[in-house]
Scaffold this motif. Structure first.
Motif, PDB file in Angstrom:
ATOM      1  N   PRO A 136      -6.235  -4.175   1.294  1.00 37.47           N
ATOM      2  CA  PRO A 136      -5.468  -4.537   2.373  1.00 37.47           C
ATOM      3  C   PRO A 136      -5.076  -5.743   2.799  1.00 37.47           C
ATOM      4  CG  PRO A 136      -7.630  -3.488   2.618  1.00 37.47           C
ATOM      5  CD  PRO A 136      -7.566  -4.097   1.134  1.00 37.47           C
ATOM      6  N   ASN A 137      -4.164  -6.024   3.430  1.00 36.23           N
ATOM      7  CA  ASN A 137      -3.189  -7.346   3.749  1.00 36.23           C
ATOM      8  C   ASN A 137      -2.959  -8.129   2.790  1.00 36.23           C
ATOM      9  OD1 ASN A 137      -3.814  -6.682   6.553  1.00 36.23           O
ATOM     10  ND2 ASN A 137      -5.824  -7.417   6.359  1.00 36.23           N
ATOM     11  N   VAL A 138      -2.804  -7.584   1.612  1.00 32.12           N
ATOM     12  CA  VAL A 138      -2.241  -8.424   0.427  1.00 32.12           C
ATOM     13  C   VAL A 138      -0.789  -8.056   0.045  1.00 32.12           C
ATOM     14  CG1 VAL A 138      -2.783  -8.735  -2.117  1.00 32.12           C
ATOM     15  CG2 VAL A 138      -4.553  -8.486  -0.627  1.00 32.12           C
ATOM     16  N   SER A 139      -0.085  -9.259  -0.275  1.00 30.45           N
ATOM     17  CA  SER A 139       1.276  -8.989  -0.551  1.00 30.45           C
ATOM     18  C   SER A 139       1.338  -8.243  -1.962  1.00 30.45           C
ATOM     19  CB  SER A 139       2.131 -10.288  -0.721  1.00 30.45           C
ATOM     20  OG  SER A 139       1.657 -10.984  -1.812  1.00 30.45           O
ATOM     21  N   HIS A 140       2.777  -7.815  -2.399  1.00 27.49           N
ATOM     22  CA  HIS A 140       2.981  -7.372  -3.832  1.00 27.49           C
ATOM     23  C   HIS A 140       2.726  -8.205  -4.911  1.00 27.49           C
ATOM     24  CE1 HIS A 140       4.950  -3.799  -2.135  1.00 27.49           C
ATOM     25  NE2 HIS A 140       5.913  -4.500  -1.678  1.00 27.49           N
ATOM     26  N   LEU A 141       2.457  -9.469  -4.587  1.00 29.74           N
ATOM     27  CA  LEU A 141       2.168 -10.393  -5.758  1.00 29.74           C
ATOM     28  C   LEU A 141       0.882 -10.466  -6.170  1.00 29.74           C
ATOM     29  CD1 LEU A 141       4.244 -13.350  -4.182  1.00 29.74           C
ATOM     30  CD2 LEU A 141       5.060 -11.808  -5.955  1.00 29.74           C
ATOM     31  N   THR A 142       0.253  -9.425  -7.082  1.00 32.87           N
ATOM     32  CA  THR A 142      -0.950  -9.353  -7.707  1.00 32.87           C
ATOM     33  C   THR A 142      -0.439  -9.350  -9.130  1.00 32.87           C
ATOM     34  OG1 THR A 142      -0.993  -7.126  -7.312  1.00 32.87           O
ATOM     35  CG2 THR A 142      -2.075  -8.322  -5.651  1.00 32.87           C
ATOM     36  N   GLU A 165       0.855  -1.142   0.047  1.00 31.48           N
ATOM     37  CA  GLU A 165      -0.064  -0.014  -0.060  1.00 31.48           C
ATOM     38  C   GLU A 165       0.910   1.333   0.266  1.00 31.48           C
ATOM     39  OE1 GLU A 165      -3.557   2.196   2.453  1.00 31.48           O
ATOM     40  OE2 GLU A 165      -2.710   0.121   3.179  1.00 31.48           O
ATOM     41  N   TYR A 166       1.962   1.144   0.835  1.00 35.66           N
ATOM     42  CA  TYR A 166       2.821   2.403   0.940  1.00 35.66           C
ATOM     43  C   TYR A 166       3.515   2.787  -0.507  1.00 35.66           C
ATOM     44  CZ  TYR A 166       7.105   5.055   1.665  1.00 35.66           C
ATOM     45  OH  TYR A 166       8.162   5.961   1.675  1.00 35.66           O
ATOM     46  N   SER A 167       4.004   1.592  -1.199  1.00 33.97           N
ATOM     47  CA  SER A 167       4.262   1.682  -2.635  1.00 33.97           C
ATOM     48  C   SER A 167       3.488   2.434  -3.409  1.00 33.97           C
ATOM     49  CB  SER A 167       5.014   0.387  -3.280  1.00 33.97           C
ATOM     50  OG  SER A 167       5.961  -0.202  -2.266  1.00 33.97           O
ATOM     51  N   VAL A 168       2.390   1.893  -3.498  1.00 36.43           N
ATOM     52  CA  VAL A 168       1.169   2.166  -4.417  1.00 36.43           C
ATOM     53  C   VAL A 168       1.026   3.894  -4.191  1.00 36.43           C
ATOM     54  CG1 VAL A 168      -1.178   2.157  -4.877  1.00 36.43           C
ATOM     55  CG2 VAL A 168       0.100   0.075  -4.787  1.00 36.43           C
ATOM     56  N   ASN A 169       0.956   4.290  -2.820  1.00 37.09           N
ATOM     57  CA  ASN A 169       0.685   5.503  -2.659  1.00 37.09           C
ATOM     58  C   ASN A 169       1.723   6.443  -3.035  1.00 37.09           C
ATOM     59  OD1 ASN A 169      -1.903   5.220  -1.849  1.00 37.09           O
ATOM     60  ND2 ASN A 169      -1.074   4.615   0.369  1.00 37.09           N
ATOM     61  N   VAL A 170       2.959   6.004  -2.898  1.00 39.17           N
ATOM     62  CA  VAL A 170       4.208   6.810  -3.305  1.00 39.17           C
ATOM     63  C   VAL A 170       4.069   6.835  -4.744  1.00 39.17           C
ATOM     64  CG1 VAL A 170       6.748   6.683  -3.722  1.00 39.17           C
ATOM     65  CG2 VAL A 170       5.753   6.136  -1.502  1.00 39.17           C
ATOM     66  N   HIS A 192      -2.251  10.750 -18.380  1.00 40.78           N
ATOM     67  CA  HIS A 192      -3.074   9.797 -18.786  1.00 40.78           C
ATOM     68  C   HIS A 192      -3.966   9.152 -17.438  1.00 40.78           C
ATOM     69  CE1 HIS A 192      -0.967   9.633 -22.532  1.00 40.78           C
ATOM     70  NE2 HIS A 192      -0.023   9.924 -21.755  1.00 40.78           N
ATOM     71  N   ASP A 193      -5.012   8.542 -17.908  1.00 43.08           N
ATOM     72  CA  ASP A 193      -6.010   7.820 -16.694  1.00 43.08           C
ATOM     73  C   ASP A 193      -5.032   6.900 -16.010  1.00 43.08           C
ATOM     74  OD1 ASP A 193      -8.035   9.638 -17.245  1.00 43.08           O
ATOM     75  OD2 ASP A 193      -8.943   7.900 -18.665  1.00 43.08           O
ATOM     76  N   PHE A 194      -5.285   6.762 -14.607  1.00 49.23           N
ATOM     77  CA  PHE A 194      -4.635   5.518 -13.896  1.00 49.23           C
ATOM     78  C   PHE A 194      -5.433   5.330 -12.684  1.00 49.23           C
ATOM     79  CE2 PHE A 194      -2.621   9.173 -11.881  1.00 49.23           C
ATOM     80  CZ  PHE A 194      -2.741   8.979 -10.761  1.00 49.23           C
ATOM     81  N   LYS A 195      -5.402   4.261 -12.328  1.00 48.35           N
ATOM     82  CA  LYS A 195      -6.419   3.897 -11.303  1.00 48.35           C
ATOM     83  C   LYS A 195      -5.617   3.118 -10.160  1.00 48.35           C
ATOM     84  CE  LYS A 195     -10.591   0.868 -10.701  1.00 48.35           C
ATOM     85  NZ  LYS A 195     -11.554   0.169 -11.565  1.00 48.35           N
ATOM     86  N   VAL A 196      -6.034   3.727  -8.948  1.00 45.94           N
ATOM     87  CA  VAL A 196      -5.288   3.253  -7.919  1.00 45.94           C
ATOM     88  C   VAL A 196      -6.168   2.371  -7.192  1.00 45.94           C
ATOM     89  CG1 VAL A 196      -4.225   3.824  -5.570  1.00 45.94           C
ATOM     90  CG2 VAL A 196      -4.056   5.183  -7.294  1.00 45.94           C
ATOM     91  N   ILE A 197      -5.597   1.023  -6.684  1.00 39.96           N
ATOM     92  CA  ILE A 197      -6.277  -0.061  -6.199  1.00 39.96           C
ATOM     93  C   ILE A 197      -5.537  -0.643  -5.135  1.00 39.96           C
ATOM     94  CG2 ILE A 197      -7.309  -2.340  -6.348  1.00 39.96           C
ATOM     95  CD1 ILE A 197      -7.572  -1.811  -9.447  1.00 39.96           C
ATOM     96  N   VAL A 198      -5.895  -0.312  -3.738  1.00 38.87           N
ATOM     97  CA  VAL A 198      -5.269  -0.877  -2.685  1.00 38.87           C
ATOM     98  C   VAL A 198      -6.023  -2.030  -2.151  1.00 38.87           C
ATOM     99  CG1 VAL A 198      -4.502  -0.431  -0.357  1.00 38.87           C
ATOM    100  CG2 VAL A 198      -3.854   1.140  -2.265  1.00 38.87           C
TER     101      VAL A 198
END
Length: 85
Positions: free
Chosen positions: A29-35, A4-9, A21-27
């Motif tokens: 909770p409690n999920v690892s980087h492996l998505t 979540e920290y990495s996504v917000n940075v 450009h359009d982008f979408k932020v999806i967080v």
């Protein structure tokens, strides 16, 4: 969580650079980087069964397996929708 920290940075960086450009932020909770595009349950059955082994490497997956599996499915759907747009 680190993911979540990495996504917000990254989101803050894009906003500071006036990324147009359009982008979408999806967080998730409690999920690892492996998505993302993980082995498909129907297409790659053998690989899909190995996903729980990730729990040995990532504590969040071991603790929150159900949420992580749901996030895998959601992130794959989001990626496919984005690529299809």
């Amino acid at each position: 969580m680190a993911a979540e920290y990495s996504v917000n940075v990254l989101k803050s960086y894009l906003e500071r650079k006036n990324y147009t450009h359009d982008f979408k932020v999806i967080v998730c909770p409690n999920v690892s980087h492996l998505t993302g595009m993980m082995p498909n349950k129907e297409r790659e059955k053998k690989l899909y069964r190995l996903i729980p082994l990730i729990g040995f490497m990532y504590k969040s997956f071991g603790k929150h397996k159900k949420g992580c599996m749901e996030a895998f499915a959601k992130s794959e759907e989001e990626i496919i929708n984005w690529l299809s747009a």
